[in-house]
Design a protein around this motif. Structure first.
Motif, short mmCIF file in Angstrom:
data_model
loop_
_atom_site.label_atom_id
_atom_site.label_comp_id
_atom_site.label_asym_id
_atom_site.label_seq_id
_atom_site.Cartn_x
_atom_site.Cartn_y
_atom_site.Cartn_z
N VAL A 119 0.85 -1.20 0.00
CA VAL A 119 0.00 0.00 0.00
C VAL A 119 0.89 1.25 0.00
N GLU A 120 0.55 2.19 -0.90
CA GLU A 120 1.26 3.47 -1.00
C GLU A 120 0.34 4.59 -0.54
N ASP A 121 0.91 5.64 0.05
CA ASP A 121 0.05 6.78 0.38
C ASP A 121 0.02 7.77 -0.79
N GLU A 122 -0.63 8.94 -0.58
CA GLU A 122 -0.83 9.90 -1.67
C GLU A 122 0.50 10.35 -2.26
N SER A 123 1.54 10.49 -1.40
CA SER A 123 2.82 10.99 -1.89
C SER A 123 3.74 9.84 -2.32
N GLU A 124 3.13 8.69 -2.66
CA GLU A 124 3.86 7.53 -3.16
C GLU A 124 4.87 6.95 -2.19
N ARG A 125 4.63 7.19 -0.89
CA ARG A 125 5.49 6.59 0.13
C ARG A 125 4.86 5.26 0.54
N PHE A 126 5.71 4.32 0.90
CA PHE A 126 5.25 3.01 1.37
C PHE A 126 4.44 3.18 2.65
N ALA A 127 3.23 2.63 2.66
CA ALA A 127 2.35 2.87 3.80
C ALA A 127 1.93 1.59 4.52
N GLY A 128 2.40 0.43 4.04
CA GLY A 128 2.04 -0.81 4.72
C GLY A 128 1.77 -1.94 3.76
N ALA A 129 1.31 -3.05 4.30
CA ALA A 129 1.10 -4.24 3.48
C ALA A 129 -0.15 -4.98 3.93
N ILE A 130 -0.77 -5.66 2.98
CA ILE A 130 -1.96 -6.46 3.28
C ILE A 130 -1.64 -7.90 2.92
N ASP A 131 -1.91 -8.82 3.83
CA ASP A 131 -1.77 -10.23 3.52
C ASP A 131 -2.95 -10.62 2.63
N LEU A 132 -2.67 -11.21 1.47
CA LEU A 132 -3.74 -11.57 0.53
C LEU A 132 -4.82 -12.39 1.22
N SER A 142 13.41 2.93 -1.07
CA SER A 142 14.49 3.90 -1.24
C SER A 142 14.66 4.66 0.07
N GLU A 143 15.69 5.50 0.13
CA GLU A 143 15.93 6.29 1.32
C GLU A 143 14.70 7.11 1.72
N ASP A 144 13.99 7.63 0.70
CA ASP A 144 12.81 8.46 0.99
C ASP A 144 11.52 7.62 1.01
N LYS A 145 11.68 6.34 1.29
CA LYS A 145 10.55 5.44 1.58
C LYS A 145 9.63 5.15 0.39
N ARG A 146 10.14 5.30 -0.83
CA ARG A 146 9.34 4.86 -1.96
C ARG A 146 9.60 3.38 -2.20
N LEU A 147 8.55 2.65 -2.62
CA LEU A 147 8.66 1.21 -2.86
C LEU A 147 9.34 0.99 -4.21
N LEU A 148 10.47 0.32 -4.21
CA LEU A 148 11.21 0.09 -5.45
C LEU A 148 11.02 -1.32 -5.99
N GLY A 149 10.85 -2.27 -5.08
CA GLY A 149 10.72 -3.66 -5.51
C GLY A 149 10.52 -4.53 -4.30
N VAL A 150 10.53 -5.85 -4.51
CA VAL A 150 10.39 -6.79 -3.40
C VAL A 150 11.44 -7.89 -3.52
N ILE A 151 11.79 -8.45 -2.37
CA ILE A 151 12.62 -9.64 -2.34
C ILE A 151 11.68 -10.81 -2.02
N THR A 152 11.57 -11.77 -2.93
CA THR A 152 10.63 -12.88 -2.71
C THR A 152 11.33 -14.03 -1.99
#
Lengths: 453, 453
Positions: free
Chosen positions: B168-181, B229-239
């Motif tokens: 989940v991203e917030d309005e400013s494209e910062r990482f805001a959390g995760a939801i378990d499917l 990233s340093e400014d908390k944007r989601l770049l990818g995931v490690i599976t």
């Protein structure tokens, strides 16, 4: 990524309202909650367990580093309820850490489902893949519609975490294939479910040995791989988290064995436990060392006449040992990763010997020149005498390195063939054989070239 | 679990109808399909690629052992299309295996999205976690309803495999959390989506070093961990599949280093490649060996007077080396797994020395009695002379084992402190220091007790 929990702990201690604490913690991953809880007092922990309820506590317990410590704080009844909610493989792992009395007390009180699963897992040997499976997966009957399958998934998802792959059974309860959850999610309601079932899905059988199937499982890089009985009934699944743990453990064991430990050690072990893990190999090596000593003893006469040869004994022996260990490590890894044909084994052997020959040649020439100069300048020998001695060292190095490469390849292959773990068995034998070869080559050459001629 | 594909290959060759072949293969896992395809002829392979389409071929390519071999069979355009459909980390892995010219040809032709992802991954160092992430994940905006989230998931699931965790991203494209499917699937339509978002979800930042964060990631045992990233944007995931690969590689590297190889080797390498991986350590050891030889040389006078002492040199040196390697292996593993306090390090050092003392004592006494008898009966020395010599060996063993334990613990800790990988750096130094200690102790004792007295 390391987190500091002091703020959260302060918040927990300040919030007297249960709901606030619950909401605060619900924002954290179970692994973090486990870390946080382990920093609290026993009383605070018990309070949080109560707030969470058994199911959530069970999830957190799977992340404790020493869950047995926290089980001791609570009643046997509560412990049994928590373990009943755990994944079967995690439950077995914790139970195995308890003493026999406590274990049987808890097993007696597990709920019926959990008892059956735990007993099934414990019926497997530690080396068998069945021991590591979890019975926590989603399984549907063959012939459902997309809509029915989705409804079934929603029903089972409450109890089962591993929903990425949905397994399909036929009428006679035999494994009939698997559905990728992604395909189910993007399927349209009136699609035929059969279309998205992968019928030849990979699987392992319950009694397969870990060593034999783990590399194969890794190759599929799936979220879970089904474990079937001989008659193709679905017994459980191996999840990718299990695979991470197994691979980590297996490699750790190998690493330990290569270093002459009977098993991996950690910081928490007592001196006596560590001693026991290391002594067996050391005693074997002592006896083998005596054997080498007695062979060296046969060349006492060479040493008596020409004491300088003794200076380079350690050099030749160490280099032979190093090369042998390199070949050993490569061969063990290759044997573990692949099923080699006879032809490939021969290829590996020839390659190892070629590497030994080339490296031996380079080091032999380096030793010849380097040591020749050293003996001339520091030991006061003439140039001819100096190079005769360093020539002996150089040729011994070359010969010892080729033979050590061969020994380091053949011995693990032999142990692999007779089904003994090459990592644990090869080490002492290779060290000894290489020492013997190096001693005989070195002193033999010294005897022939330096004393006889 | 090993499968035989000859039946399937026969079926493929018999079925001339494309649809039949497609349906037949659709029942297999991509890993199996990769194995099957690698057994076909180039022409047959091309035909199947055509039937599959780029996306499916891309999935299969991720499972090839040597994908570069199969890329060579097809046109640059097709190769670029296939790689465009791959997960970014798999794409980077393949591209890195190609020669520079072919790589740039393909990169030029990748589709826009793929180019951006590949370039981003390649901007990280091989030691950084960012290099191993995949950009294939599901991400939704904050504030959606359960129904909207589900619809968004279905939309994105077509292109993205890793759907177990929805970010989940917030309005400013910062990482805001995760939801378990799982939570999303069992949620009811009018539940509040915020309720199931885990706001303090664990994450790593892109430039973190693999060595520093991998154990932490393993602890969470999640299907995927976000990379920010340093400014908390989601770049990818490690599976978790990435984690299996990384752990497997890391441990393999350590194992190789302990055996004196600069990197893990496999069957496919040429003699020259293997030689290069092994030679550096051997050359270092040769020079260090010369150092040990020159110290042994100082005791030439002892050997000249009493040649029998030379018989047991290899015994004392080998045992010291073995004990040092055991301590080294344990210390490296402990250093890797945990962040130790100074107090814990001291504890480990004291423990290692205690183990060395106990094992050294046991082996020393064994050597004393065993060798005393051996020297008396086989070498013709009197009982007193025999036990004087074996006593020297016994005491040297004890001293060498205690000191080797200490050296085997302190040196890797020192390298760890100054940020050099202890596995690769400690080996030669420890061998040499232990050899020196053992030589000086053994010949020193022999000189004092046997010759002076």
């Amino acid at each position: 990524m390391k987190r500091r929990y002091s703020d959260i702990i302060k918040l927990i201690r300040d919030h007297k309202n249960d709901n606030d604490i619950l909401e605060l913690l619900s924002n954290y991953h179970e692994n973090d909650i486990a870390d946080i809880i382990s920093l609290l007092t026993t009383e605070e922990r018990k309070k949080i367990y109560k707030l969470f309820g058994f199911q959530k506590v069970a999830e957190v317990f799977a992340y404790f580093e020493e869950p047995e410590k926290y089980l001791d704080e609570i009643s046997i009844e509560n412990a049994a309820s928590i373990i009943s909610f755990m994944d079967s493989d995690d439950a077995v792992e914790i139970l195995e850490k308890l003493d026999t009395k406590k274990k049987s007390e808890i097993v007696k009180r597990l709920d019926a489902d959990a008892v059956a699963d735990v007993k099934m897992l414990l019926s497997y040997d530690e080396e068998e893949i069945g021991r590591y499976m979890t019975t926590n997966y989603v399984c549907i009957k063959k012939g459902l519609s997309v809509r029915q399958a989705m409804r079934e998934l929603v029903r089972q998802a409450g109890d089962n975490d591993n929903i990425m792959t949905i397994y399909v059974e036929d009428e006679s309860e035999r494994f009939a294939g698997a559905i990728d959850l992604k395909d189910l999610i993007i399927a349209r309601e009136n699609d035929d479910l059969e279309e998205i079932v992968i019928h030849s899905y990979p699987y392992v059988t319950d009694h397969e040995l870990l060593d034999n199937c783990i590399e194969n499982i890794v190759d599929y890089s799936e979220d879970s791989i089904p474990v079937l009985s001989e008659d193709k009934r679905l017994l459980g699944v191996i999840t990718s988290e299990d695979i991470v743990d197994i691979v980590d453990d297996e490699m750790g064991e190998d690493y330990a064995k290569l270093a002459g430990l009977t098993a991996e050690e950690d910081l928490k072990e007592t001196t006596v436990q560590s001693m026991k893990k290391r002594l067996p190999w050391l005693v074997i090596l002592l006896f083998l060392g005596v054997l080498v000593s007695s062979v060296v003893g046969m060349f006492e006469s060479v040493v008596a006449v020409l004491p300088i040869v003794i200076c380079f004994q350690s050099l030749v022996l160490d280099m032979a040992g190093n090369v042998g260990t390199q070949s050993l490590a490569v061969t063990i890894r290759v044997l573990m990763d692949e099923n080699l044909t006879g032809r490939q084994k021969l290829f590996l052997l020839v390659k190892e010997m070629k590497v030994g020959l080339v490296n031996g040649g380079i080091l032999g020439i380096m030793a010849l020149t380097l040591l020749g100069a050293y003996i001339h300048f520091f030991k006061g020998y003439g140039w001819i005498g100096a190079f005769a001695i360093s020539g002996c060292v150089g040729i011994s190095l070359l010969a010892a390195m080729v033979i050590s490469s061969m020994v380091g390849t053949v011995i693990p292959m032999f142990f692999h063939k007779i089904k003994i773990d090459p990592a644990v068995a090869s080490g002492p034998l290779i060290t000894t054989v290489n020492d013997l070869v190096a001693v005989v080559t070195y002193y033999g050459l010294a005897y022939i070239f330096l004393i006889q001629l």
